[in-house]
Design a protein around this motif. Structure first.
Motif, short mmCIF file in Angstrom:
data_model
loop_
_atom_site.label_atom_id
_atom_site.label_comp_id
_atom_site.label_asym_id
_atom_site.label_seq_id
_atom_site.Cartn_x
_atom_site.Cartn_y
_atom_site.Cartn_z
N VAL A 82 0.88 -1.17 0.00
CA VAL A 82 0.00 0.00 0.00
C VAL A 82 0.91 1.22 0.00
O VAL A 82 1.77 1.35 0.88
CB VAL A 82 -0.92 0.02 1.24
CG1 VAL A 82 -1.72 1.32 1.28
CG2 VAL A 82 -1.85 -1.18 1.25
N GLY A 83 0.76 2.08 -1.00
CA GLY A 83 1.63 3.24 -1.10
C GLY A 83 1.02 4.36 -1.91
O GLY A 83 -0.15 4.28 -2.30
N ASP A 84 1.84 5.37 -2.18
CA ASP A 84 1.33 6.55 -2.88
C ASP A 84 2.30 7.15 -3.89
O ASP A 84 1.97 8.12 -4.55
CB ASP A 84 0.97 7.64 -1.86
CG ASP A 84 2.22 8.26 -1.25
OD1 ASP A 84 3.08 7.51 -0.75
OD2 ASP A 84 2.35 9.50 -1.29
N SER A 85 3.49 6.58 -4.00
CA SER A 85 4.53 7.25 -4.81
C SER A 85 5.08 6.38 -5.92
O SER A 85 4.83 5.17 -5.97
CB SER A 85 5.69 7.68 -3.90
OG SER A 85 6.42 6.53 -3.50
N GLY B 220 -4.66 7.76 -2.77
CA GLY B 220 -4.55 9.15 -3.22
C GLY B 220 -4.76 9.28 -4.71
O GLY B 220 -5.37 8.43 -5.35
N GLU B 221 -4.21 10.33 -5.25
CA GLU B 221 -4.47 10.70 -6.64
C GLU B 221 -3.36 10.30 -7.60
O GLU B 221 -3.35 10.73 -8.74
CB GLU B 221 -4.68 12.22 -6.73
CG GLU B 221 -5.80 12.74 -5.84
CD GLU B 221 -7.15 12.14 -6.17
OE1 GLU B 221 -7.46 11.97 -7.37
OE2 GLU B 221 -7.91 11.83 -5.23
N LYS B 222 -2.40 9.52 -7.17
CA LYS B 222 -1.26 9.12 -8.00
C LYS B 222 -1.75 8.37 -9.24
O LYS B 222 -2.48 7.39 -9.13
CB LYS B 222 -0.32 8.23 -7.19
CG LYS B 222 0.79 7.60 -7.98
CD LYS B 222 1.89 8.57 -8.19
CE LYS B 222 2.94 7.99 -9.10
NZ LYS B 222 3.48 8.98 -9.97
N ALA B 223 -1.34 8.83 -10.39
CA ALA B 223 -1.66 8.13 -11.63
C ALA B 223 -0.45 7.27 -12.01
O ALA B 223 0.67 7.77 -12.05
CB ALA B 223 -1.97 9.11 -12.74
#
Length: 191
Positions: free
Chosen positions: A145-148, A166-169
């Motif tokens: 689980v991450g965001d980057s 989040g909003e990371k594409a």
């Protein structure tokens, strides 16, 4: 993913914890060349300069950690996973000192914590391999689980499913959730 997961490997900054980092400004101050990561750049320096740059980086991280906050619902999520006997692993490029600060301040815990001091930094698969081997798990029994970008690259290298918070594409077959509440609901439905 349904029913197989026995371990969730969490990123910290940006995923479970919001800290006011300005990574581009920090890179500029540290003199990190374009295309290099902060940690790989610092590691490549002569000993004295390496020590100075690391001390500066750690001061930025300490300040951001002290100004940051645990994301809404993170504590509840970690408690829910513990109650379901799902191993909760924290994998961060931050320092153990900052992790301890957050754990103590917010009264949260993990079954295992891997920080940059271990030498197993993101992006890379060494930490994930270590977790799987230590816990005697297969890749189908764990998720990241991450965001980057580092989390995306780590998931690809380690061949684990990734849930992006989040909003990371990102390109790939990842699962996307807007926030910790959506993540909690997703995991409740699938564990």
């Amino acid at each position: 993913m349904k029913g197989d997961i026995k371990c969730i490997i969490f990123d910290m900054d940006g995923t479970l914890f919001d800290a006011p980092y300005d990574w581009e400004a920090i890179k500029k101050i540290l003199g990190v060349p374009k295309g290099k990561t902060i940690l790989s750049y610092i590691a490549s320096l002569p000993a004295q300069l390496k020590k100075e740059k690391m001390k500066l980086l750690e001061s930025f991280e300490k300040e951001a950690t002290e100004k940051g906050r645990l994301k809404k619902g993170a504590k509840k999520l970690l408690k829910m996973l513990k109650a379901k006997n799902i191993k909760r692993i924290l994998l961060t490029n931050n320092t153990m000192k900052n992790v301890h600060y957050i754990m103590e301040k917010y009264k949260i815990d993990f079954d295992m914590v891997i920080t940059r001091e271990s030498g197993m930094t993101k992006p890379g698969d060494a930490a994930v391999c270590y977790v799987l081997e230590t816990l005697h798990l297969s890749r189908r029994e764990a998720a990241l689980v991450g965001d980057s970008d580092y989390d995306v690259k780590t998931a690809i290298l380690s061949r684990l499913p990734l849930i992006i918070v989040g909003e990371k594409a990102a390109q790939g077959s990842f699962i996307y959730v807007k926030n910790i509440t959506e993540l909690t609901n997703l995991l409740l439905e699938n564990l």
